[in-house]
Design a protein around this motif. Structure first.
Motif, PDB file in Angstrom:
ATOM      1  N   PRO A  36       2.262  46.684  19.308  1.00  0.00           N
ATOM      2  CA  PRO A  36       2.501  48.114  19.109  1.00  0.00           C
ATOM      3  C   PRO A  36       2.843  48.409  17.656  1.00  0.00           C
ATOM      4  O   PRO A  36       3.475  47.596  16.973  1.00  0.00           O
ATOM      5  N   ILE A  37       2.403  49.559  17.174  1.00  0.00           N
ATOM      6  CA  ILE A  37       2.606  49.924  15.765  1.00  0.00           C
ATOM      7  C   ILE A  37       4.098  50.082  15.490  1.00  0.00           C
ATOM      8  O   ILE A  37       4.793  50.836  16.178  1.00  0.00           O
ATOM      9  N   PRO A  38       4.637  49.388  14.483  1.00  0.00           N
ATOM     10  CA  PRO A  38       6.077  49.445  14.204  1.00  0.00           C
ATOM     11  C   PRO A  38       6.537  50.828  13.738  1.00  0.00           C
ATOM     12  O   PRO A  38       5.748  51.643  13.264  1.00  0.00           O
ATOM     13  N   LEU A  39       7.822  51.054  13.865  1.00  0.00           N
ATOM     14  CA  LEU A  39       8.475  52.271  13.396  1.00  0.00           C
ATOM     15  C   LEU A  39       9.390  51.923  12.228  1.00  0.00           C
ATOM     16  O   LEU A  39      10.246  51.049  12.348  1.00  0.00           O
ATOM     17  N   VAL A  40       9.214  52.614  11.097  1.00  0.00           N
ATOM     18  CA  VAL A  40      10.048  52.411   9.917  1.00  0.00           C
ATOM     19  C   VAL A  40      11.079  53.535   9.849  1.00  0.00           C
ATOM     20  O   VAL A  40      10.722  54.718   9.891  1.00  0.00           O
ATOM     21  N   ILE A  41      12.348  53.182   9.766  1.00  0.00           N
ATOM     22  CA  ILE A  41      13.434  54.160   9.675  1.00  0.00           C
ATOM     23  C   ILE A  41      13.963  54.174   8.247  1.00  0.00           C
ATOM     24  O   ILE A  41      14.330  53.132   7.691  1.00  0.00           O
ATOM     25  N   GLY A  44      19.205  58.205   4.718  1.00  0.00           N
ATOM     26  CA  GLY A  44      19.490  59.399   3.951  1.00  0.00           C
ATOM     27  C   GLY A  44      20.433  59.122   2.803  1.00  0.00           C
ATOM     28  O   GLY A  44      20.662  57.974   2.421  1.00  0.00           O
ATOM     29  N   PHE A  45      21.000  60.183   2.237  1.00  0.00           N
ATOM     30  CA  PHE A  45      21.927  60.084   1.110  1.00  0.00           C
ATOM     31  C   PHE A  45      23.161  59.293   1.514  1.00  0.00           C
ATOM     32  O   PHE A  45      23.816  59.593   2.512  1.00  0.00           O
ATOM     33  N   LEU A  46      23.463  58.248   0.751  1.00  0.00           N
ATOM     34  CA  LEU A  46      24.607  57.364   1.008  1.00  0.00           C
ATOM     35  C   LEU A  46      24.539  56.741   2.397  1.00  0.00           C
ATOM     36  O   LEU A  46      25.557  56.345   2.955  1.00  0.00           O
ATOM     37  N   GLY A  47      23.329  56.638   2.947  1.00  0.00           N
ATOM     38  CA  GLY A  47      23.195  56.170   4.317  1.00  0.00           C
ATOM     39  C   GLY A  47      23.040  54.668   4.426  1.00  0.00           C
ATOM     40  O   GLY A  47      22.642  53.985   3.488  1.00  0.00           O
ATOM     41  N   SER A  48      23.384  54.174   5.596  1.00  0.00           N
ATOM     42  CA  SER A  48      23.155  52.784   5.952  1.00  0.00           C
ATOM     43  C   SER A  48      22.783  52.763   7.427  1.00  0.00           C
ATOM     44  O   SER A  48      23.527  52.295   8.274  1.00  0.00           O
ATOM     45  N   ALA A  49      21.606  53.323   7.715  1.00  0.00           N
ATOM     46  CA  ALA A  49      21.195  53.565   9.098  1.00  0.00           C
ATOM     47  C   ALA A  49      21.166  52.294   9.926  1.00  0.00           C
ATOM     48  O   ALA A  49      21.554  52.289  11.088  1.00  0.00           O
ATOM     49  N   GLY A  50      20.696  51.212   9.334  1.00  0.00           N
ATOM     50  CA  GLY A  50      20.579  49.975  10.095  1.00  0.00           C
ATOM     51  C   GLY A  50      21.911  49.494  10.623  1.00  0.00           C
ATOM     52  O   GLY A  50      22.033  49.118  11.793  1.00  0.00           O
ATOM     53  N   ALA A  51      22.926  49.537   9.763  1.00  0.00           N
ATOM     54  CA  ALA A  51      24.240  49.049  10.170  1.00  0.00           C
ATOM     55  C   ALA A  51      24.919  50.005  11.146  1.00  0.00           C
ATOM     56  O   ALA A  51      25.597  49.583  12.086  1.00  0.00           O
ATOM     57  N   ALA A  52      24.715  51.326  10.922  1.00  0.00           N
ATOM     58  CA  ALA A  52      25.413  52.308  11.742  1.00  0.00           C
ATOM     59  C   ALA A  52      24.774  52.475  13.114  1.00  0.00           C
ATOM     60  O   ALA A  52      25.457  52.644  14.118  1.00  0.00           O
ATOM     61  N   MET A  53      23.443  52.444  13.177  1.00  0.00           N
ATOM     62  CA  MET A  53      22.743  52.677  14.434  1.00  0.00           C
ATOM     63  C   MET A  53      22.734  51.454  15.332  1.00  0.00           C
ATOM     64  O   MET A  53      22.766  51.548  16.551  1.00  0.00           O
ATOM     65  N   GLY A  54      22.680  50.276  14.735  1.00  0.00           N
ATOM     66  CA  GLY A  54      22.595  49.076  15.539  1.00  0.00           C
ATOM     67  C   GLY A  54      21.241  48.986  16.224  1.00  0.00           C
ATOM     68  O   GLY A  54      20.227  49.384  15.680  1.00  0.00           O
ATOM     69  N   THR A  73      11.072  47.721  15.117  1.00  0.00           N
ATOM     70  CA  THR A  73      11.736  48.742  14.309  1.00  0.00           C
ATOM     71  C   THR A  73      12.195  48.135  12.986  1.00  0.00           C
ATOM     72  O   THR A  73      12.880  47.108  12.979  1.00  0.00           O
ATOM     73  N   LEU A  74      11.815  48.765  11.882  1.00  0.00           N
ATOM     74  CA  LEU A  74      12.124  48.262  10.549  1.00  0.00           C
ATOM     75  C   LEU A  74      13.036  49.245   9.829  1.00  0.00           C
ATOM     76  O   LEU A  74      12.688  50.417   9.666  1.00  0.00           O
ATOM     77  N   PHE A  75      14.216  48.785   9.405  1.00  0.00           N
ATOM     78  CA  PHE A  75      15.106  49.615   8.607  1.00  0.00           C
ATOM     79  C   PHE A  75      14.835  49.331   7.136  1.00  0.00           C
ATOM     80  O   PHE A  75      15.058  48.214   6.661  1.00  0.00           O
ATOM     81  N   ALA A  76      14.345  50.332   6.422  1.00  0.00           N
ATOM     82  CA  ALA A  76      13.983  50.162   5.018  1.00  0.00           C
ATOM     83  C   ALA A  76      15.151  50.574   4.129  1.00  0.00           C
ATOM     84  O   ALA A  76      15.627  51.716   4.199  1.00  0.00           O
ATOM     85  N   SER A  77      15.605  49.662   3.313  1.00  0.00           N
ATOM     86  CA  SER A  77      16.708  49.928   2.398  1.00  0.00           C
ATOM     87  C   SER A  77      16.168  50.493   1.092  1.00  0.00           C
ATOM     88  O   SER A  77      15.345  49.868   0.419  1.00  0.00           O
ATOM     89  N   VAL A  78      16.614  51.700   0.747  1.00  0.00           N
ATOM     90  CA  VAL A  78      16.238  52.330  -0.521  1.00  0.00           C
ATOM     91  C   VAL A  78      17.514  52.816  -1.209  1.00  0.00           C
ATOM     92  O   VAL A  78      18.591  52.831  -0.606  1.00  0.00           O
ATOM     93  N   GLY A  79      17.388  53.212  -2.451  1.00  0.00           N
ATOM     94  CA  GLY A  79      18.556  53.645  -3.215  1.00  0.00           C
ATOM     95  C   GLY A  79      19.273  54.812  -2.557  1.00  0.00           C
ATOM     96  O   GLY A  79      18.677  55.889  -2.395  1.00  0.00           O
ATOM     97  N   SER A 131      -3.764  48.926   9.405  1.00  0.00           N
ATOM     98  CA  SER A 131      -2.469  48.656  10.041  1.00  0.00           C
ATOM     99  C   SER A 131      -1.438  49.666   9.545  1.00  0.00           C
ATOM    100  O   SER A 131      -0.539  49.339   8.758  1.00  0.00           O
ATOM    101  N   PRO A 132      -1.563  50.933   9.972  1.00  0.00           N
ATOM    102  CA  PRO A 132      -0.623  51.968   9.516  1.00  0.00           C
ATOM    103  C   PRO A 132       0.732  51.818  10.193  1.00  0.00           C
ATOM    104  O   PRO A 132       0.922  50.964  11.061  1.00  0.00           O
ATOM    105  N   LEU A 133       1.666  52.663   9.820  1.00  0.00           N
ATOM    106  CA  LEU A 133       3.023  52.600  10.344  1.00  0.00           C
ATOM    107  C   LEU A 133       3.507  53.985  10.756  1.00  0.00           C
ATOM    108  O   LEU A 133       3.080  55.004  10.207  1.00  0.00           O
ATOM    109  N   HIS A 134       4.409  54.011  11.735  1.00  0.00           N
ATOM    110  CA  HIS A 134       5.156  55.216  12.068  1.00  0.00           C
ATOM    111  C   HIS A 134       6.401  55.263  11.191  1.00  0.00           C
ATOM    112  O   HIS A 134       6.997  54.231  10.886  1.00  0.00           O
ATOM    113  N   PHE A 135       6.817  56.474  10.802  1.00  0.00           N
ATOM    114  CA  PHE A 135       8.010  56.636   9.974  1.00  0.00           C
ATOM    115  C   PHE A 135       8.946  57.661  10.597  1.00  0.00           C
ATOM    116  O   PHE A 135       8.509  58.675  11.147  1.00  0.00           O
TER     117      PHE A 135
END
Length: 447
Positions: A36-41, A44-54, A73-79, A131-135
């Motif tokens: 199945p096509i992965p989902l990239v999360i 946001g600003f000052l966010g850390s979705a991966g750690a907070a959402m679990g 599910t892929l958590f992408a770390s950006v500035g 091989s596109p991705l969902h975001f």
């Protein structure tokens, strides 16, 4: 007799063709079920979705398709405080790998190095047209994905990037058109990106610089992606840190999140045509509204509301004076109040839902005004379909190239993400998102 034979041959040919198409679809469905096509999360600003959402949300994301393997599910770390341009570049290379390239022209214009970190362990190195991705983007994550797709459409990443590599974009509480909260925190309304001294924004920028200076010693959760700015103690002296604390070249520039969250910056993006939907991408946004401001007479759980920090920020945003913005004739503000028609329903406002055109000046989720959460551009020019506030689920076939907007009534900026509350609304959102993604996957197979 000849007519009968001709019809028999034609029917036989059609049967063979339908059978081959059916077999192809079955084969494609099996391939999709296996991968199945992965989902990239995107945070946001000052966010850390991966750690907070679990990982608890994945149970509901996959519940509607139990016969298939779980969607990756892929958590992408950006500035967390970087500009949309820098975040989009970091997102691109985080997925594909390689040295983060911000572009020679952009780096020279904003006074930082062209290259950032080298990503050795890419999240999805096979990302391509095939091989596109969902975001999914929460808050500034939404505009970050839009920026990424715009850069790919402009050829910024060369042959490695194409806008159709974004199969779907789901945005939650995204400030596509700016937010007045950034001015309340310190951004000047007349000379942005300048910041008022001793404001919350000025204090926050000093904290960011201290964290950047100590970044080699800090955990990954505090990663600021600031290598290109040479702000750590390995690259900068203490006198340099002191100068940045006195006046930040980063926070008070056009290459940081605070400025990108202003109405002025959003208008600049729209003038450049950034954010136009692409015909092969499926778009959806969720606009949250607290509906708990002083001008709203329908209070619910009054005591609980006034104890929430977002209630206070919502009140501050509701009293913002748009006339102080410079320039004062912002197209974004004008599009909200034009003709007295609700922005949410640009063609036919529903009955009993017409509180007046000033309604969209102040309604917000505690961080972002409602009209900004819809999509880039105003509803008079954008390709969009707004669903009634009584409808929260997608039914029927998904259509690409158009923004589908859904309202989250009595919801705050954090009701859906990035924290996991386990609420009924949150569980329903992830369940419906999973069903929508599967619908898109199936739709892609038959194109």
């Amino acid at each position: 007799m000849m007519h009968f034979r001709l019809r028999r041959h034609l029917c036989s040919a059609l049967f063979s063709m339908d059978r081959s198409i059916a077999l192809e679809c079955v084969s494609g469905t099996k391939e999709m079920a296996d991968n199945p096509i992965p989902l990239v999360i995107v945070e946001g600003f000052l966010g850390s979705a991966g750690a907070a959402m679990g990982s608890k949300f994945t149970e509901y994301l996959d519940r509607g398709s139990k016969e298939y393997p779980s969607r990756r599910t892929l958590f992408a770390s950006v500035g967390p405080v970087s500009s949309l341009h820098d975040r989009a570049c970091e997102l691109f290379y985080t997925l594909l790998g390689g040295a983060v390239d911000y572009g020679e022209g952009h780096a020279e214009a904003h006074g930082h190095q062209r290259y950032g970190r080298v990503v050795d362990n890419a999240l999805y190195p096979s990302w391509s047209l095939d091989s596109p991705l969902h975001f999914l983007g929460h808050s500034m994550g939404g505009p970050t994905i839009v920026k990424l797709q715009s850069l790919m459409a402009a050829g910024f990443f060369g042959d490695r990037g194409h806008p159709d590599m974004v199969l779907s974009l789901t945005a939650v509480s995204a400030p596509f058109r700016g937010t007045q909260l950034v001015y309340a925190l310190g951004e000047r309304t007349d000379t942005a990106p300048a910041v008022r001294p001793f404001s919350a924004g000025a204090i926050l920028s000093r904290i960011i610089h201290v964290l950047s200076y100590l970044s080699p010693l800090l955990p990954a959760a505090l990663d600021l992606h600031a290598e290109s700015r040479c702000l750590s103690y390995r690259d900068a002296s203490l006198p340099c840190l002191w100068r940045q604390l006195c006046k930040s070249d980063w926070a008070q520039s056009r290459d940081a999140t605070p400025y990108d969250a202003t109405f002025q910056a959003a208008e600049e993006r729209e003038v450049d045509g950034e954010g136009q939907p692409h015909q092969r991408t499926f778009y959806r946004s969720y606009s949250a509204s607290l509906r708990h401001t002083e001008r709203d007479r329908s209070y619910r759980d009054f005591i609980a509301n006034i104890l929430s920090p977002l209630y206070i920020s919502s009140l501050i945003m509701s009293s913002f004076n748009f006339s102080v913005l410079q320039p004062t004739t912002l197209a974004i503000v004008a599009s909200v109040s034009s003709s007295g028609t609700e922005a949410r329903y640009p063609d036919r406002p529903p009955e009993n839902d017409s509180p007046g055109r000033e309604h969209y000046y102040w309604e917000n989720d505690g961080v972002v005004p409602v009209f900004s959460q819809f999509h880039p551009f105003g509803c008079s020019t954008a390709l969009c379909r707004h669903h009634s506030k009584r409808t929260h689920t997608v039914t029927g076939r998904p259509y690409p190239g158009i923004w589908c907007v859904y309202a989250l009534e009595d919801a705050s900026h954090f009701s859906i993400a990035p924290f996991w509350w386990g609420s009924r609304r949150q569980r329903a959102f992830w369940l419906e998102l999973g069903n929508w993604l599967w619908a898109i996957d199936h739709h892609r197979l038959i194109l």
